[in-house]
Motif scaffolding. Structure first.
Motif, mmCIF file in Angstrom:
data_model
loop_
_atom_site.group_PDB
_atom_site.id
_atom_site.type_symbol
_atom_site.label_atom_id
_atom_site.label_comp_id
_atom_site.label_asym_id
_atom_site.label_seq_id
_atom_site.Cartn_x
_atom_site.Cartn_y
_atom_site.Cartn_z
ATOM 1 N N LEU A 68 3.052 6.435 -3.459
ATOM 2 C CA LEU A 68 2.965 6.701 -2.021
ATOM 3 C C LEU A 68 1.746 5.974 -1.456
ATOM 4 C CD1 LEU A 68 3.646 10.471 -2.568
ATOM 5 C CD2 LEU A 68 5.269 8.861 -1.555
ATOM 6 N N HIS A 69 1.972 5.238 -0.385
ATOM 7 C CA HIS A 69 0.954 4.302 0.091
ATOM 8 C C HIS A 69 -0.149 4.957 0.917
ATOM 9 C CE1 HIS A 69 2.525 4.266 4.226
ATOM 10 N NE2 HIS A 69 3.740 4.169 3.724
ATOM 11 N N ALA A 70 -1.216 4.189 1.082
ATOM 12 C CA ALA A 70 -2.389 4.603 1.853
ATOM 13 C C ALA A 70 -2.177 4.329 3.341
ATOM 14 C CB ALA A 70 -3.631 3.860 1.361
ATOM 15 N N CYS A 117 -2.172 6.786 -3.157
ATOM 16 C CA CYS A 117 -3.499 6.263 -2.838
ATOM 17 C C CYS A 117 -3.914 6.786 -1.472
ATOM 18 C CB CYS A 117 -3.472 4.740 -2.832
ATOM 19 S SG CYS A 117 -5.059 3.967 -2.423
ATOM 20 N N SER A 118 -5.072 7.410 -1.392
ATOM 21 C CA SER A 118 -5.628 7.906 -0.142
ATOM 22 C C SER A 118 -4.642 8.850 0.553
ATOM 23 C CB SER A 118 -6.037 6.728 0.743
ATOM 24 O OG SER A 118 -6.848 7.136 1.818
ATOM 25 N N MET A 119 -4.073 8.471 1.698
ATOM 26 C CA MET A 119 -3.098 9.328 2.360
ATOM 27 C C MET A 119 -1.924 9.644 1.444
ATOM 28 S SD MET A 119 -0.892 8.781 5.902
ATOM 29 C CE MET A 119 0.383 7.757 5.163
ATOM 30 N N ASP A 149 -8.199 7.317 -5.168
ATOM 31 C CA ASP A 149 -9.038 7.208 -3.972
ATOM 32 C C ASP A 149 -8.619 8.229 -2.915
ATOM 33 O OD1 ASP A 149 -10.454 4.553 -4.798
ATOM 34 O OD2 ASP A 149 -8.323 4.152 -5.044
ATOM 35 N N THR A 150 -8.611 9.485 -3.314
ATOM 36 C CA THR A 150 -8.166 10.546 -2.423
ATOM 37 C C THR A 150 -9.013 11.784 -2.663
ATOM 38 O OG1 THR A 150 -6.155 11.631 -1.589
ATOM 39 C CG2 THR A 150 -6.395 11.474 -3.993
ATOM 40 N N ARG A 151 -8.755 12.837 -1.930
ATOM 41 C CA ARG A 151 -9.537 14.062 -2.052
ATOM 42 C C ARG A 151 -8.634 15.268 -1.853
ATOM 43 N NH1 ARG A 151 -14.195 14.052 1.590
ATOM 44 N NH2 ARG A 151 -14.042 11.787 1.691
ATOM 45 N N MET A 174 -2.620 13.784 9.083
ATOM 46 C CA MET A 174 -3.715 13.983 8.129
ATOM 47 C C MET A 174 -4.751 14.953 8.665
ATOM 48 S SD MET A 174 -4.388 10.311 6.269
ATOM 49 C CE MET A 174 -4.395 9.280 7.747
ATOM 50 N N ALA A 175 -4.933 14.968 9.969
ATOM 51 C CA ALA A 175 -5.940 15.834 10.578
ATOM 52 C C ALA A 175 -5.642 17.311 10.377
ATOM 53 C CB ALA A 175 -6.069 15.517 12.070
#
Length: 236
Positions: free
Chosen positions: A9-11, A66-68, A91-93, A160-161
């Motif tokens: 799944l892409h950023a 990655c990320s999102m 690269d995510t949290r 994302m918010a």
């Protein structure tokens, strides 16, 4: 054994083409994460992932992001944990946005909706890529950003918010997991990635040298090698 399908799944703010550099080695399933006219919530993308698995007759898959994309993977884990056989979190949290981060996202969404994406590469790429990005990598990243639909970029920021904290979901996941991070990732730096790996019951940590927040785009061979090695070790 690495027979289970791998879904990547892409950023943000990219599309599935960000995985082009790892396709030959990893043979992933990818798709463009699009919100359309639906309510801005990553849950709807998670449901799209599950629907895609259903359409392909896939009961369980290794899910990576990655990320999102990592946020979406966590949303899938929350919605349908039985479909997830392993995790690759790059690269995510796990945490939700702070008030400041949320406000920044909504501000960017509003500006993109009003002005389009022409200004976005200059605003974000320096913070996403490592300190000395290859010119070809920078050019490709810029091209991908400029190719995005402004409405989808704004949707993704709004979605994302409002994402929840996923620490509890990850802590409960009894599946092998790989946490990857770029050495120079300024948005989700190595100490945060190590903390994320520690939350996971069966987490491993890999740091890729010389790159920033977009590890599969900046160092595709190193990224793919790390994922392949992990899959062989854990048998997914």
């Amino acid at each position: 054994m690495t027979s289970l399908p791998l879904v990547l799944l892409h950023a943000f703010p990219f599309d599935s083409r960000m995985w082009d550099g790892v396709r030959d080695l990893l043979k992933p399933i990818t798709f463009d994460q699009r919100g359309g006219d639906r309510s801005p919530d990553l849950v709807v993308i998670a449901d799209d992932v599950v629907a895609m698995l259903d359409e392909r007759g896939i009961e369980r898959a290794v899910l990576g992001g990655c990320s999102m994309g990592g946020y979406v993977a966590m949303a899938v884990l929350r919605r349908a944990p039985e479909r997830v056989a392993g995790l690759v979190l790059a690269d995510t949290r796990a945490g939700a946005d702070t008030d400041e981060a949320r406000a920044n996202r909504l501000g960017m969404a509003a500006r993109v909706a009003a002005e389009g994406v022409g200004w976005v590469p200059d605003a974000v790429l320096a913070g996403l890529l490592g300190p000395a990005p290859d010119a070809a990598v920078f050019g490709r990243a810029r091209e991908l950003v400029l190719g995005q639909d402004p409405a989808e970029v704004a949707w993704a920021q709004r979605a994302m918010a409002v994402r929840p904290d996923s620490t509890d979901v990850l802590a409960a996941a009894d599946v092998p997991a790989l946490v990857l991070v770029g050495e120079h990732d300024a948005l989700t730096p190595p100490p945060l990635a190590r903390e994320l790996a520690g939350v996971l019951r069966r987490g491993e940590y890999v740091e890729l040298a010389g790159v920033g927040h977009l590890t599969p785009l900046e160092a595709p061979e190193a990224f793919a090698s790390a994922v392949l090695g992990w899959r062989r070790r854990v048998g997914v």
